[in-house]
Design a protein around this motif. Structure first.
Motif, mmCIF file in Angstrom:
data_model
loop_
_atom_site.group_PDB
_atom_site.id
_atom_site.type_symbol
_atom_site.label_atom_id
_atom_site.label_comp_id
_atom_site.label_asym_id
_atom_site.label_seq_id
_atom_site.Cartn_x
_atom_site.Cartn_y
_atom_site.Cartn_z
ATOM 1 N N SER A 42 0.844 -1.379 0.315
ATOM 2 C CA SER A 42 -0.415 0.056 -0.089
ATOM 3 C C SER A 42 0.853 1.259 -0.104
ATOM 4 O O SER A 42 2.123 1.386 0.675
ATOM 5 N N VAL A 43 0.531 2.135 -0.633
ATOM 6 C CA VAL A 43 1.496 3.297 -0.589
ATOM 7 C C VAL A 43 -0.284 4.453 0.173
ATOM 8 O O VAL A 43 -0.571 5.099 -0.253
ATOM 9 N N GLU A 44 0.942 4.994 1.471
ATOM 10 C CA GLU A 44 0.010 6.131 1.798
ATOM 11 C C GLU A 44 0.909 6.884 2.286
ATOM 12 O O GLU A 44 2.166 6.845 2.964
ATOM 13 N N ALA A 54 -2.160 -12.338 6.535
ATOM 14 C CA ALA A 54 -2.939 -12.951 7.648
ATOM 15 C C ALA A 54 -3.690 -10.992 7.781
ATOM 16 O O ALA A 54 -4.588 -10.685 8.411
ATOM 17 N N CYS A 55 -2.315 -10.366 7.898
ATOM 18 C CA CYS A 55 -3.188 -9.445 8.126
ATOM 19 C C CYS A 55 -4.095 -8.124 7.306
ATOM 20 O O CYS A 55 -5.034 -7.607 6.773
ATOM 21 N N ALA A 56 -3.720 -8.754 5.592
ATOM 22 C CA ALA A 56 -4.475 -8.154 4.473
ATOM 23 C C ALA A 56 -6.016 -8.683 4.776
ATOM 24 O O ALA A 56 -7.173 -7.946 4.509
ATOM 25 N N ARG A 57 -5.633 -10.327 5.166
ATOM 26 C CA ARG A 57 -6.958 -10.473 5.039
ATOM 27 C C ARG A 57 -7.670 -10.092 6.305
ATOM 28 O O ARG A 57 -9.159 -10.129 5.899
ATOM 29 N N GLU A 58 -7.026 -10.038 7.426
ATOM 30 C CA GLU A 58 -8.567 -9.697 8.417
ATOM 31 C C GLU A 58 -8.360 -8.688 8.033
ATOM 32 O O GLU A 58 -10.237 -7.596 8.578
ATOM 33 N N ASN A 59 -8.069 -7.142 7.656
ATOM 34 C CA ASN A 59 -8.318 -5.814 7.227
ATOM 35 C C ASN A 59 -8.890 -5.398 5.881
ATOM 36 O O ASN A 59 -8.626 -4.937 5.302
ATOM 37 N N LEU A 60 -9.228 -6.619 4.970
ATOM 38 C CA LEU A 60 -9.813 -6.191 3.807
ATOM 39 C C LEU A 60 -10.744 -5.250 3.284
ATOM 40 O O LEU A 60 -10.333 -4.720 1.826
ATOM 41 N N ALA A 62 -10.850 -2.519 4.411
ATOM 42 C CA ALA A 62 -10.577 -1.617 4.853
ATOM 43 C C ALA A 62 -9.701 -1.303 3.573
ATOM 44 O O ALA A 62 -9.977 0.530 3.604
ATOM 45 N N ILE A 63 -8.380 -2.167 3.502
ATOM 46 C CA ILE A 63 -7.801 -1.784 2.397
ATOM 47 C C ILE A 63 -8.338 -2.009 0.995
ATOM 48 O O ILE A 63 -8.404 -0.783 0.525
ATOM 49 N N GLU A 64 -10.124 -1.864 0.949
ATOM 50 C CA GLU A 64 -10.374 -2.143 -0.502
ATOM 51 C C GLU A 64 -11.424 -0.702 -0.554
ATOM 52 O O GLU A 64 -11.198 0.194 -1.506
ATOM 53 N N GLY A 65 -11.517 -0.618 0.654
ATOM 54 C CA GLY A 65 -12.346 1.241 1.399
ATOM 55 C C GLY A 65 -11.274 1.727 0.707
ATOM 56 O O GLY A 65 -11.631 3.559 1.194
ATOM 57 N N TRP A 71 -6.381 3.612 10.615
ATOM 58 C CA TRP A 71 -7.717 3.635 10.462
ATOM 59 C C TRP A 71 -8.213 2.114 11.177
ATOM 60 O O TRP A 71 -9.153 1.956 11.354
ATOM 61 N N TRP A 72 -7.666 1.218 11.070
ATOM 62 C CA TRP A 72 -7.345 0.002 11.233
ATOM 63 C C TRP A 72 -7.512 -1.265 12.466
ATOM 64 O O TRP A 72 -7.165 -1.590 13.422
#
Length: 72
Positions: A42-44, A54-60, A62-65, A71-72
């Motif tokens: 991700s570029v923030e 694992a973190c990407a799946r848990e916060n999918l 939020a990532i797509e939004g 904010w996670w």
């Protein structure tokens, strides 16, 4: 065969062949560079951040939004 002048680092030394580990921006897990295909980048605010599978799946959602990881 010799390298052309200016090839390598700015000081003229060859590039370091040892890749640095990639660290998950959420949990701190480490992976070799390049990270596994299950990791997300991700570029923030102009900074590249990697997240383990694992973190990407848990916060999918939020990532797509497109929410910043703060904010996670």
């Amino acid at each position: 065969m010799a390298s052309p002048p200016g090839d390598g680092d700015r000081d003229g030394s060859p590039a370091d062949p040892t890749p640095l580990p990639v660290v998950c921006g959420h949990c701190g897990a480490r992976a070799a560079d390049p990270p596994p295909v299950t990791w997300t980048c991700s570029v923030e605010h102009g900074v590249h951040r990697h997240f383990c599978g694992a973190c990407a799946r848990e916060n999918l959602r939020a990532i797509e939004g497109r929410l910043d990881s703060n904010w996670w």
